[in-house]
Scaffold this motif. Sequence first.
Motif, short mmCIF file in Angstrom:
data_model
loop_
_atom_site.label_atom_id
_atom_site.label_comp_id
_atom_site.label_asym_id
_atom_site.label_seq_id
_atom_site.Cartn_x
_atom_site.Cartn_y
_atom_site.Cartn_z
N LEU A 17 29.39 41.91 49.30
CA LEU A 17 30.17 43.20 49.63
C LEU A 17 30.35 42.94 47.46
N LYS A 18 31.21 41.63 46.97
CA LYS A 18 31.71 40.75 45.47
C LYS A 18 30.32 41.07 44.84
N MET A 19 29.01 40.78 44.79
CA MET A 19 27.74 40.90 44.28
C MET A 19 27.66 42.72 43.84
N ASN A 20 27.73 43.65 45.10
CA ASN A 20 27.83 44.58 44.96
C ASN A 20 29.11 46.00 43.73
N ILE A 21 29.76 45.09 44.89
CA ILE A 21 31.06 45.85 43.74
C ILE A 21 30.99 45.61 42.06
N ASP A 22 30.77 43.59 41.79
CA ASP A 22 30.54 43.59 40.70
C ASP A 22 28.75 44.84 39.78
N GLN A 23 28.18 45.25 40.62
CA GLN A 23 26.77 45.70 40.11
C GLN A 23 27.94 47.78 39.83
N ALA A 24 28.78 47.82 41.17
CA ALA A 24 29.10 49.31 40.90
C ALA A 24 30.69 49.24 39.78
N LEU A 25 30.89 48.01 39.69
CA LEU A 25 32.05 47.91 38.16
C LEU A 25 30.61 48.77 36.68
N GLU A 26 29.77 47.69 36.79
CA GLU A 26 29.07 47.99 35.64
C GLU A 26 28.40 49.54 35.64
N ALA A 27 27.99 49.88 36.66
CA ALA A 27 27.47 50.93 36.71
C ALA A 27 28.86 51.85 35.98
N LEU A 28 29.21 52.16 36.71
CA LEU A 28 30.88 52.34 35.65
C LEU A 28 31.27 52.59 34.39
N GLY A 29 30.80 51.36 33.89
CA GLY A 29 31.97 51.00 32.74
C GLY A 29 32.95 50.92 32.75
N GLU A 30 33.27 49.57 33.87
CA GLU A 30 34.35 49.08 33.91
C GLU A 30 34.27 47.79 34.38
N THR A 31 35.31 46.94 33.97
CA THR A 31 35.72 45.44 34.24
C THR A 31 36.36 44.98 35.10
N ALA A 32 36.82 43.63 36.25
CA ALA A 32 38.00 43.44 37.06
C ALA A 32 36.89 42.06 37.24
N ASP A 33 38.00 40.90 37.36
CA ASP A 33 37.91 39.67 38.80
C ASP A 33 37.79 40.26 39.55
N VAL A 34 36.53 40.26 39.87
CA VAL A 34 36.20 40.57 42.17
C VAL A 34 36.06 38.77 42.51
N GLU A 35 36.94 39.12 43.99
CA GLU A 35 36.73 37.44 44.66
C GLU A 35 36.39 37.87 46.04
N ALA A 36 35.86 37.10 46.44
CA ALA A 36 35.41 37.18 47.37
C ALA A 36 36.44 36.43 48.63
N SER A 37 36.42 37.13 49.81
CA SER A 37 38.09 36.00 50.42
C SER A 37 37.56 36.12 52.14
N ASP A 38 37.95 35.49 52.98
CA ASP A 38 37.97 35.44 53.88
C ASP A 38 39.15 36.53 54.49
N ILE A 39 39.02 36.94 55.70
CA ILE A 39 40.71 37.28 56.20
C ILE A 39 42.31 37.14 56.06
N SER A 40 41.92 35.39 56.83
CA SER A 40 43.25 35.11 56.28
C SER A 40 43.96 35.11 54.82
N SER A 41 42.69 34.78 54.08
CA SER A 41 43.59 34.42 53.17
C SER A 41 43.25 35.43 52.12
N ALA A 42 43.15 36.52 52.22
CA ALA A 42 43.44 38.05 51.52
C ALA A 42 44.55 38.81 51.41
N ARG A 43 45.47 37.71 53.35
CA ARG A 43 46.56 38.58 53.17
C ARG A 43 47.87 38.26 52.20
N GLY A 44 47.30 36.95 51.71
CA GLY A 44 48.71 36.11 50.89
C GLY A 44 47.64 36.51 49.19
N ALA A 45 46.47 37.32 49.17
CA ALA A 45 45.81 37.10 47.61
C ALA A 45 45.64 38.65 47.15
#
Length: 91
Positions: A17-45
């Motif tokens: 999903l991270k790789m596809n978000i990176d490609q989508a951001l590029e297609a949309l002309g946007e930039t972002a820091d994209v991080e892959a996470s597990d559900i437990s870590s994501a709650r805090g992040a």
Amino acid sequence: MRIIAVCGMGIGTSVLLKMNIDQALEALGETADVEASDISSARGAAASADLVMTSAELAPQLGDIDTPIAVVNNFVDQDEVREKLAAALDL
């Protein structure tokens, strides 16, 4: 901008999903820091993220967070990822 891609274990599906978000951001002309996470870590992040992208099954497990959540049904469908990202970012 910071986006978190979430799957159950934070290893395979979220990286895809991270790789596809990176490609989508590029297609949309946007930039972002994209991080892959597990559900437990994501709650805090999620507190310091601008957007969380995950599946319908995992979204409720994130709990009551202020960060917007975009639900993606098919992590490998580049068109869906781009559409959900664009809608979440009001592009």
